[in-house]
Design an enzyme around this catalytic site. Structure first.
Site, PDB file in Angstrom:
ATOM      1  N   LYS A 111       0.826  -1.215   0.000  1.00 19.86           N
ATOM      2  CA  LYS A 111       0.000   0.000   0.000  1.00 19.86           C
ATOM      3  C   LYS A 111       0.855   1.258   0.000  1.00 19.86           C
ATOM      4  CE  LYS A 111      -4.014  -1.850  -0.083  1.00 19.86           C
ATOM      5  NZ  LYS A 111      -4.831  -1.815  -1.269  1.00 19.86           N
ATOM      6  N   LYS A 194      -1.664 -11.588  -8.798  1.00 19.63           N
ATOM      7  CA  LYS A 194      -2.903 -11.619  -8.018  1.00 19.63           C
ATOM      8  C   LYS A 194      -4.023 -10.835  -8.683  1.00 19.63           C
ATOM      9  CE  LYS A 194      -4.900 -10.352  -3.667  1.00 19.63           C
ATOM     10  NZ  LYS A 194      -4.836  -9.375  -2.619  1.00 19.63           N
ATOM     11  N   LYS A 197      -9.356  -6.411  -6.547  1.00 12.52           N
ATOM     12  CA  LYS A 197     -10.539  -5.586  -6.807  1.00 12.52           C
ATOM     13  C   LYS A 197     -10.168  -4.283  -7.506  1.00 12.52           C
ATOM     14  CE  LYS A 197     -13.459  -7.008  -2.933  1.00 12.52           C
ATOM     15  NZ  LYS A 197     -12.731  -7.120  -1.661  1.00 12.52           N
TER      16      LYS A 197
HETATM   17  P1  TYM Z   1     -10.271  -8.882   0.679  1.00 12.52           P
HETATM   18  O1  TYM Z   1     -11.572  -8.270   0.392  1.00 12.52           O
HETATM   19  O2  TYM Z   1      -9.048  -8.258   0.132  1.00 12.52           O
HETATM   20  O3  TYM Z   1     -10.267 -10.377   0.250  1.00 12.52           O
HETATM   21  C1  TYM Z   1     -11.306 -11.223   0.673  1.00 12.52           C
HETATM   22  C2  TYM Z   1     -10.891 -12.678   0.585  1.00 12.52           C
HETATM   23  O4  TYM Z   1     -10.613 -13.015  -0.758  1.00 12.52           O
HETATM   24  C3  TYM Z   1      -9.306 -13.559  -0.826  1.00 12.52           C
HETATM   25  N1  TYM Z   1      -8.702 -13.142  -2.102  1.00 12.52           N
HETATM   26  C4  TYM Z   1      -8.125 -13.986  -2.941  1.00 12.52           C
HETATM   27  N2  TYM Z   1      -7.937 -15.312  -2.890  1.00 12.52           N
HETATM   28  C5  TYM Z   1      -7.315 -15.890  -3.938  1.00 12.52           C
HETATM   29  N3  TYM Z   1      -6.877 -15.205  -5.026  1.00 12.52           N
HETATM   30  C6  TYM Z   1      -7.047 -13.869  -5.128  1.00 12.52           C
HETATM   31  N4  TYM Z   1      -6.623 -13.219  -6.210  1.00 12.52           N
HETATM   32  C7  TYM Z   1      -7.687 -13.198  -4.052  1.00 12.52           C
HETATM   33  N5  TYM Z   1      -8.022 -11.898  -3.818  1.00 12.52           N
HETATM   34  C8  TYM Z   1      -8.635 -11.898  -2.613  1.00 12.52           C
HETATM   35  C9  TYM Z   1      -8.561 -12.998   0.372  1.00 12.52           C
HETATM   36  O5  TYM Z   1      -7.508 -13.841   0.755  1.00 12.52           O
HETATM   37  C10 TYM Z   1      -9.639 -12.957   1.414  1.00 12.52           C
HETATM   38  O6  TYM Z   1      -9.770 -14.215   2.019  1.00 12.52           O
HETATM   39  N6  TYM Z   1      -8.349  -8.434   5.082  1.00 12.52           N
HETATM   40  C11 TYM Z   1      -9.363  -9.278   4.475  1.00 12.52           C
HETATM   41  C12 TYM Z   1     -10.744  -8.923   4.979  1.00 12.52           C
HETATM   42  C13 TYM Z   1     -10.874  -9.199   6.420  1.00 12.52           C
HETATM   43  C14 TYM Z   1     -10.826 -10.488   7.039  1.00 12.52           C
HETATM   44  C15 TYM Z   1     -10.974 -10.247   8.427  1.00 12.52           C
HETATM   45  C16 TYM Z   1     -10.678 -11.775   6.557  1.00 12.52           C
HETATM   46  C17 TYM Z   1     -11.023  -8.290   7.401  1.00 12.52           C
HETATM   47  N7  TYM Z   1     -11.081  -8.918   8.587  1.00 12.52           N
HETATM   48  C18 TYM Z   1     -10.964 -11.291   9.328  1.00 12.52           C
HETATM   49  C19 TYM Z   1     -10.667 -12.834   7.483  1.00 12.52           C
HETATM   50  C20 TYM Z   1     -10.805 -12.576   8.824  1.00 12.52           C
HETATM   51  C21 TYM Z   1      -9.210  -9.131   2.985  1.00 12.52           C
HETATM   52  O7  TYM Z   1      -8.149  -9.194   2.478  1.00 12.52           O
HETATM   53  O8  TYM Z   1     -10.261  -8.929   2.259  1.00 12.52           O
END
Ligand code: TYM
Length: 328
Positions: A111, A194, A197
């Site tokens: 970031k 990767k 979003k």
């Molecule tokens: P976020 O929104 O970035 O991602 C949500 C979930 O999707 C998975 N993910 C992926 N998995 C495989 N390949 C990809 N290209 C890919 N992009 C995203 C992420 O690993 C995640 O599981 N910080 C978390 C949100 C969060 C969270 C938590 C998760 C906040 N508090 C507590 C678990 C427990 C996140 O990255 O969201």
């Protein structure tokens, strides 16, 4: 019965990386566990969304969660900001989270590189808020994609530190969960490692068939193999990785074989991949469209989820306050 918790940040829409990395596991887990799944809207504030964008994204993700098969009768589905108890735990954990360990997080370093003009304290303490999410419900298992492994490790560090500091055995060590497979990382269509979003390299669950086809046909490729069994370039490996998720084993084997014999036509492979992605996304998209207008139902789901999650959260906060030495 084990407690499972996971979340997705409310930024934009869900893509197939989220689905295969995390959501697919949520759906399976809700059948056998006590599950808490939530929409991390506090976390999304690090990028300063407008109120309209924030509201829109939360609704999108809620609809998409439901469209993918999360069942609010089987799990507790809630919005993070409906359970403000998490902020109290976040504060407590921040008191014992050290600058060095937060700065070392890969996600923070990324970031800093991506948004040098907005390196806010929320970005730095993103992992403590995530740890608070997990520890608030004293989860055993956390289904996540590979990119979240480091945050989960820090959660264990914070949990143990708290236990040691107050000489208790209150917080459990949560483990990543991905059904015995290695944690998955779905790559981007632009040759990057990767799908994200905000990276502009994603297939969204809500994409219509024409958009899916267009995105896949534009995906990066290379000049083609010139020797049998040549090692694949990153962009080609990415297409195969995505194909392994949505296409049949026969289809994957067919193109693998064609690649190894140098007879592969990337155009054909992309056409097949696009059709398999369309077939995968279409039913989810239909449900997304149907659910989007169901305001009353969505409101009920959020209300019910908030109530269930808060009841559990209050209990943890009461315990933690007592352990620390506050009035309960
Ligand atoms: P976020 O929104 O970035 O991602 C949500 C979930 O999707 C998975 N993910 C992926 N998995 C495989 N390949 C990809 N290209 C890919 N992009 C995203 C992420 O690993 C995640 O599981 N910080 C978390 C949100 C969060 C969270 C938590 C998760 C906040 N508090 C507590 C678990 C427990 C996140 O990255 O969201």
């Amino acid at each position: 019965m084990e407690t499972v918790l996971s979340g997705i940040r409310s930024t934009g829409n869900l893509h197939i990386g989220n689905y295969f990395g995390a959501l697919r596991n949520f759906i399976r887990m809700q059948e056998e566990n006590q599950c808490y799944f939530f929409i991390a809207d506090y976390h999304s504030l690090t990028t300063h969304p407008t109120p309209e964008n924030l509201r829109g994204s939360v609704k999108n993700i809620l609809v998409e969660y439901l469209a993918c098969g999360l069942d609010p009768k089987k799990c507790t589905l809630y919005i993070q900001s409906d359970v403000p108890e998490v902020l109290e735990l976040y504060l407590f954990l921040n008191m014992n989270a050290y600058l060095g360990e937060l700065e070392r997080c890969t996600s923070f370093k990324d970031k800093v590189r991506q948004q040098p003009d907005n390196v806010n304290a929320g970005l730095l303490t993103y992992p403590t808020l995530m740890a608070a999410d997990i520890l608030l419900h004293r989860a055993d298992k956390v289904p996540v994609g590979k990119d979240q492994e480091q945050h989960l490790e820090l959660t264990r560090v914070f949990a143990n530190r708290f236990n040691r500091m107050y000489k208790v055995n209150y917080f459990k060590e949560p483990q990543a969960y991905n059904f015995g497979e290695n944690l998955i990382k779905i790559p981007g269509l632009d040759g990057s490692l990767k799908m994200g979003k905000s990276e502009g390299n994603a297939i969204y669950l809500a994409d219509d068939p024409a958009t899916v086809r267009k995105k896949v046909m534009r995906a990066k490729t290379d000049q083609g193999p010139t020797q049998e069994h040549q090692e694949k370039s990153q962009e080609i490996q990415n297409l195969f990785t995505i194909m392994q998720q949505v296409s049949t084993p026969d289809t994957c084997a067919f193109f693998e074989d064609a690649y190894n014999r140098c007879s592969i036509r990337y155009g054909d492979m992309k056409k097949q991949l696009a059709e398999d992605l369309v077939a995968f996304c279409a039913p989810i998209r239909e449900r997304i469209l149907a659910l989007s207008g169901e305001e009353k139902y969505l409101e009920e789901v959020m209300e019910e989820g908030a109530e269930k999650a808060r009841a559990n959260a209050r209990k943890t906060i009461r315990d933690v306050r007592e352990i620390i030495g506050f009035r309960k």
